[in-house]
Design a protein around this motif. Sequence first.
Motif, PDB file in Angstrom:
ATOM      1  N   UNK A  46      -0.330  -0.856  -3.948  1.00  0.00           N
ATOM      2  CA  UNK A  46       0.568   0.216  -3.497  1.00  0.00           C
ATOM      3  C   UNK A  46       2.005  -0.101  -3.898  1.00  0.00           C
ATOM      4  N   UNK A  47       2.420  -1.358  -3.724  1.00  0.00           N
ATOM      5  CA  UNK A  47       3.780  -1.738  -4.100  1.00  0.00           C
ATOM      6  C   UNK A  47       4.008  -1.558  -5.597  1.00  0.00           C
ATOM      7  N   UNK A  48       2.981  -1.836  -6.403  1.00  0.00           N
ATOM      8  CA  UNK A  48       3.085  -1.627  -7.849  1.00  0.00           C
ATOM      9  C   UNK A  48       3.228  -0.135  -8.155  1.00  0.00           C
ATOM     10  N   UNK A  49       2.435   0.698  -7.473  1.00  0.00           N
ATOM     11  CA  UNK A  49       2.504   2.144  -7.702  1.00  0.00           C
ATOM     12  C   UNK A  49       3.854   2.709  -7.245  1.00  0.00           C
ATOM     13  N   UNK A  50       4.381   2.156  -6.173  1.00  0.00           N
ATOM     14  CA  UNK A  50       5.709   2.584  -5.713  1.00  0.00           C
ATOM     15  C   UNK A  50       6.753   2.255  -6.778  1.00  0.00           C
ATOM     16  N   UNK A  58      13.255   8.286 -11.145  1.00  0.00           N
ATOM     17  CA  UNK A  58      14.611   7.925 -11.554  1.00  0.00           C
ATOM     18  C   UNK A  58      14.852   8.364 -12.998  1.00  0.00           C
ATOM     19  N   UNK A  59      13.847   8.170 -13.864  1.00  0.00           N
ATOM     20  CA  UNK A  59      13.982   8.584 -15.259  1.00  0.00           C
ATOM     21  C   UNK A  59      14.100  10.106 -15.363  1.00  0.00           C
ATOM     22  N   UNK A  60      13.309  10.832 -14.581  1.00  0.00           N
ATOM     23  CA  UNK A  60      13.347  12.296 -14.604  1.00  0.00           C
ATOM     24  C   UNK A  60      14.534  12.860 -13.834  1.00  0.00           C
ATOM     25  N   UNK A  61      15.167  12.031 -13.010  1.00  0.00           N
ATOM     26  CA  UNK A  61      16.314  12.447 -12.175  1.00  0.00           C
ATOM     27  C   UNK A  61      15.922  13.559 -11.206  1.00  0.00           C
TER      28      UNK A  61
END
Length: 195
Positions: A46-50, A58-61
């Motif tokens: 889950x932490x990896x998916x987060x 963030x990339x898509x803003x």
Amino acid sequence: METAVSEMLVTSFQGDLDTNWPFFRLLKALRKVTNDEKLLIHLVEIEEKIEVFEALRSALRVALPEGKQGLNDDGDETPIHTIKENVEAFRDWVTTDKRFLWNKAYKKMVAQLDQYWEKLFADPIPVTTPQGVVTIQPQRTNNILERFFRDLKRRNRKKSGISSMGKTLTYMLPSTPLVCNLEHNEYEPNHSEWM
């Protein structure tokens, strides 16, 4: 992690066992949770998916963590070429990082990005209006449509008490949703033009 939590709880609630019995029961339950190996494996996943999800948004803003709009966030005013560069960097990261190479979910996500790439980064559309040429950036997400249906469902639930929208949408006249546009000033007709 487990020992730190246990020690913190034990030192916080030392003393009379009868007085602190609920806290010791809580400690016992927490020890079971923190010692569960399957749960810890899923927690790492889950932490990896987060991490990946946060990097993508963030990339898509869109719907940034610091924003307060949540699902109603339309994204910020970052230029589309900058967003495209950020998403390209994100795509490169996901496709080259050894942690993600064999993960089917990430391969599907990259396939979706590739499939809709042109639509995500469409050029602005010039529109001629009485005030002059205006450029409109096409929506990169379906947030507006989803927001509309959430609002429609909420209104229907308030009015009828029924959460299902199936029958309502089936019997609704096709242009009925356009009435919602009247809430916005730019859709109000200019009455002086009628005369």
